[in-house]
Motif scaffolding. Sequence first.
Motif, PDB file in Angstrom:
ATOM      1  N   ALA A 163     -28.503   7.700  10.161  1.00 23.14           N
ATOM      2  CA  ALA A 163     -28.029   7.216  11.338  1.00 23.14           C
ATOM      3  C   ALA A 163     -28.157   7.795  12.858  1.00 23.14           C
ATOM      4  CB  ALA A 163     -26.063   7.412  10.827  1.00 23.14           C
ATOM      5  N   HIS A 164     -28.584   7.187  12.947  1.00 28.08           N
ATOM      6  CA  HIS A 164     -28.906   7.737  14.485  1.00 28.08           C
ATOM      7  C   HIS A 164     -27.729   7.240  15.856  1.00 28.08           C
ATOM      8  CE1 HIS A 164     -32.464   4.739  16.130  1.00 28.08           C
ATOM      9  NE2 HIS A 164     -31.124   4.195  15.897  1.00 28.08           N
ATOM     10  N   PHE A 165     -28.267   8.074  16.650  1.00 29.43           N
ATOM     11  CA  PHE A 165     -27.814   7.013  18.615  1.00 29.43           C
ATOM     12  C   PHE A 165     -28.494   8.266  19.622  1.00 29.43           C
ATOM     13  CE2 PHE A 165     -25.753  11.146  20.222  1.00 29.43           C
ATOM     14  CZ  PHE A 165     -24.883  11.347  18.510  1.00 29.43           C
ATOM     15  N   ASN A 166     -27.928   7.146  20.549  1.00 30.88           N
ATOM     16  CA  ASN A 166     -28.601   7.760  22.027  1.00 30.88           C
ATOM     17  C   ASN A 166     -28.041   7.633  22.862  1.00 30.88           C
ATOM     18  OD1 ASN A 166     -30.294   7.520  24.394  1.00 30.88           O
ATOM     19  ND2 ASN A 166     -31.948   6.337  23.204  1.00 30.88           N
ATOM     20  N   PRO A 167     -27.628   9.047  22.944  1.00 28.87           N
ATOM     21  CA  PRO A 167     -26.429   9.684  24.760  1.00 28.87           C
ATOM     22  C   PRO A 167     -26.788   9.179  25.239  1.00 28.87           C
ATOM     23  CG  PRO A 167     -27.259  11.681  24.104  1.00 28.87           C
ATOM     24  CD  PRO A 167     -28.012   9.517  22.442  1.00 28.87           C
ATOM     25  N   HIS A 168     -28.210   8.641  26.066  1.00 32.53           N
ATOM     26  CA  HIS A 168     -28.627   8.196  26.859  1.00 32.53           C
ATOM     27  C   HIS A 168     -27.944   6.866  27.710  1.00 32.53           C
ATOM     28  CE1 HIS A 168     -30.837   7.118  30.973  1.00 32.53           C
ATOM     29  NE2 HIS A 168     -32.018   8.373  30.713  1.00 32.53           N
ATOM     30  N   GLU A 169     -27.207   7.061  29.232  1.00 31.11           N
ATOM     31  CA  GLU A 169     -26.518   6.586  29.938  1.00 31.11           C
ATOM     32  C   GLU A 169     -27.275   5.009  29.953  1.00 31.11           C
ATOM     33  OE1 GLU A 169     -27.671   7.437  34.088  1.00 31.11           O
ATOM     34  OE2 GLU A 169     -25.643   8.100  33.489  1.00 31.11           O
ATOM     35  N   SER A 170     -28.188   5.319  29.993  1.00 28.54           N
ATOM     36  CA  SER A 170     -28.284   3.581  29.436  1.00 28.54           C
ATOM     37  C   SER A 170     -29.405   2.556  28.469  1.00 28.54           C
ATOM     38  CB  SER A 170     -30.415   3.871  30.342  1.00 28.54           C
ATOM     39  OG  SER A 170     -30.923   3.730  29.769  1.00 28.54           O
ATOM     40  N   ALA A 171     -28.821   3.305  26.863  1.00 35.51           N
ATOM     41  CA  ALA A 171     -29.011   3.523  26.022  1.00 35.51           C
ATOM     42  C   ALA A 171     -27.993   1.763  25.224  1.00 35.51           C
ATOM     43  CB  ALA A 171     -28.983   4.149  24.811  1.00 35.51           C
ATOM     44  N   GLY A 172     -27.133   1.745  26.232  1.00 37.08           N
ATOM     45  CA  GLY A 172     -26.357   0.463  25.863  1.00 37.08           C
ATOM     46  C   GLY A 172     -25.671   0.058  24.064  1.00 37.08           C
ATOM     47  N   ALA A 173     -25.593  -0.822  23.326  1.00 34.48           N
ATOM     48  CA  ALA A 173     -25.096  -0.341  22.406  1.00 34.48           C
ATOM     49  C   ALA A 173     -25.605   0.659  21.969  1.00 34.48           C
ATOM     50  CB  ALA A 173     -25.193  -1.430  21.364  1.00 34.48           C
ATOM     51  N   SER A 174     -26.519   1.134  21.677  1.00 33.82           N
ATOM     52  CA  SER A 174     -27.668   2.154  20.883  1.00 33.82           C
ATOM     53  C   SER A 174     -27.172   4.019  20.798  1.00 33.82           C
ATOM     54  CB  SER A 174     -29.195   1.799  21.417  1.00 33.82           C
ATOM     55  OG  SER A 174     -29.003   1.151  21.034  1.00 33.82           O
ATOM     56  N   ARG A 175     -25.743   4.059  21.813  1.00 36.78           N
ATOM     57  CA  ARG A 175     -25.180   4.859  22.211  1.00 36.78           C
ATOM     58  C   ARG A 175     -24.021   5.228  21.209  1.00 36.78           C
ATOM     59  NH1 ARG A 175     -23.379   5.306  28.348  1.00 36.78           N
ATOM     60  NH2 ARG A 175     -23.132   7.652  27.871  1.00 36.78           N
ATOM     61  N   ASN A 176     -23.826   4.088  20.524  1.00 39.48           N
ATOM     62  CA  ASN A 176     -22.793   4.184  19.831  1.00 39.48           C
ATOM     63  C   ASN A 176     -23.590   4.647  18.168  1.00 39.48           C
ATOM     64  OD1 ASN A 176     -21.292   2.971  21.384  1.00 39.48           O
ATOM     65  ND2 ASN A 176     -21.664   1.226  20.345  1.00 39.48           N
ATOM     66  N   MET A 177     -23.013   5.163  17.328  1.00 45.06           N
ATOM     67  CA  MET A 177     -23.676   5.653  15.880  1.00 45.06           C
ATOM     68  C   MET A 177     -23.906   4.514  14.936  1.00 45.06           C
ATOM     69  SD  MET A 177     -23.814   8.836  13.597  1.00 45.06           S
ATOM     70  CE  MET A 177     -23.033   9.817  14.177  1.00 45.06           C
ATOM     71  N   HIS A 178     -24.981   4.476  14.533  1.00 43.18           N
ATOM     72  CA  HIS A 178     -25.305   3.090  13.516  1.00 43.18           C
ATOM     73  C   HIS A 178     -26.879   3.406  12.707  1.00 43.18           C
ATOM     74  CE1 HIS A 178     -28.001   3.213  16.821  1.00 43.18           C
ATOM     75  NE2 HIS A 178     -29.003   2.241  15.905  1.00 43.18           N
ATOM     76  N   GLY A 179     -26.937   2.727  11.667  1.00 39.66           N
ATOM     77  CA  GLY A 179     -27.628   3.158  10.912  1.00 39.66           C
ATOM     78  C   GLY A 179     -29.085   2.268  10.450  1.00 39.66           C
ATOM     79  N   HIS A 180     -29.288   2.613  10.253  1.00 40.19           N
ATOM     80  CA  HIS A 180     -31.034   1.860   9.869  1.00 40.19           C
ATOM     81  C   HIS A 180     -31.877   2.137   8.797  1.00 40.19           C
ATOM     82  CE1 HIS A 180     -31.692   0.445  13.670  1.00 40.19           C
ATOM     83  NE2 HIS A 180     -31.054   1.519  14.104  1.00 40.19           N
ATOM     84  N   THR A 181     -32.355   1.402   7.242  1.00 36.28           N
ATOM     85  CA  THR A 181     -33.546   2.092   6.455  1.00 36.28           C
ATOM     86  C   THR A 181     -34.832   1.521   7.366  1.00 36.28           C
ATOM     87  OG1 THR A 181     -32.253   1.189   4.999  1.00 36.28           O
ATOM     88  CG2 THR A 181     -34.090   1.381   4.452  1.00 36.28           C
ATOM     89  N   PHE A 182     -35.375   3.240   8.018  1.00 39.67           N
ATOM     90  CA  PHE A 182     -36.760   2.654   8.986  1.00 39.67           C
ATOM     91  C   PHE A 182     -37.244   2.764   7.590  1.00 39.67           C
ATOM     92  CE2 PHE A 182     -33.487   5.317  11.286  1.00 39.67           C
ATOM     93  CZ  PHE A 182     -33.608   4.943  12.875  1.00 39.67           C
ATOM     94  N   ILE A 183     -38.346   1.791   8.146  1.00 39.60           N
ATOM     95  CA  ILE A 183     -40.074   2.524   7.221  1.00 39.60           C
ATOM     96  C   ILE A 183     -40.561   2.966   7.564  1.00 39.60           C
ATOM     97  CG2 ILE A 183     -41.389   0.609   5.765  1.00 39.60           C
ATOM     98  CD1 ILE A 183     -38.962   0.434   4.729  1.00 39.60           C
ATOM     99  N   ILE A 184     -41.355   4.718   7.110  1.00 39.32           N
ATOM    100  CA  ILE A 184     -42.255   5.402   7.900  1.00 39.32           C
ATOM    101  C   ILE A 184     -43.444   4.885   7.321  1.00 39.32           C
ATOM    102  CG2 ILE A 184     -42.643   7.704   8.567  1.00 39.32           C
ATOM    103  CD1 ILE A 184     -39.774   8.027   8.542  1.00 39.32           C
ATOM    104  N   SER A 185     -44.709   4.700   8.080  1.00 38.58           N
ATOM    105  CA  SER A 185     -45.965   4.370   7.202  1.00 38.58           C
ATOM    106  C   SER A 185     -46.648   5.503   7.918  1.00 38.58           C
ATOM    107  CB  SER A 185     -46.514   3.268   7.999  1.00 38.58           C
ATOM    108  OG  SER A 185     -45.509   1.729   7.088  1.00 38.58           O
ATOM    109  N   ILE A 186     -47.281   5.831   7.119  1.00 36.77           N
ATOM    110  CA  ILE A 186     -48.248   7.257   7.865  1.00 36.77           C
ATOM    111  C   ILE A 186     -49.221   7.447   6.685  1.00 36.77           C
ATOM    112  CG2 ILE A 186     -48.050   9.946   7.466  1.00 36.77           C
ATOM    113  CD1 ILE A 186     -45.472  10.747   6.911  1.00 36.77           C
TER     114      ILE A 186
END
Length: 138
Positions: free
Chosen positions: A26-49
């Motif tokens: 889960a993550h959220f972006n507290p920046h005032e311009s982040a819109g809906a991303s200011r709310n905590m929400h989750g993803h299944t990120f795929i990280i490719s290294i």
Amino acid sequence: MLFQYYPSVPHSYKFELNKDIELAAAHFNPHESAGASRNMHGHTFIISITLVGNELQDSGFLVNFGVINEFVQRFDFSVLNDHPEFAEQFPTTEGIAKTVYHLVADALKEMPNKPKCLQVLVRENPSSYVIYREALET
Ligand SMILES: [Zn+2]
């Protein structure tokens, strides 16, 4: 499969290793311009290294795939904002890519065969991903 698309970078290293890791977080972006991303929400990120190098370890690996998992294990099933690694950098997709890159690059410096991190790709969903790269030290 869409998740296995790797933007390739020209290089002259003999070996290139790609490892995909799923990260449920889960993550959220507290920046005032982040819109809906200011709310905590989750993803299944795929990280490719993507790692590169010319020499293998005594084991015959450039880097053991299992060791690569350990670089991001600490973030699985967690709130990314809670980690000290994100104290000065919001855990946006961009921030995750940069942070994972540096965790990986620092760990690689300790390895005798001196592999390098070529890039970290973080896919947040099927239509959005970020790549972080730095100039490779020679
Ligand atoms: Zn998000």
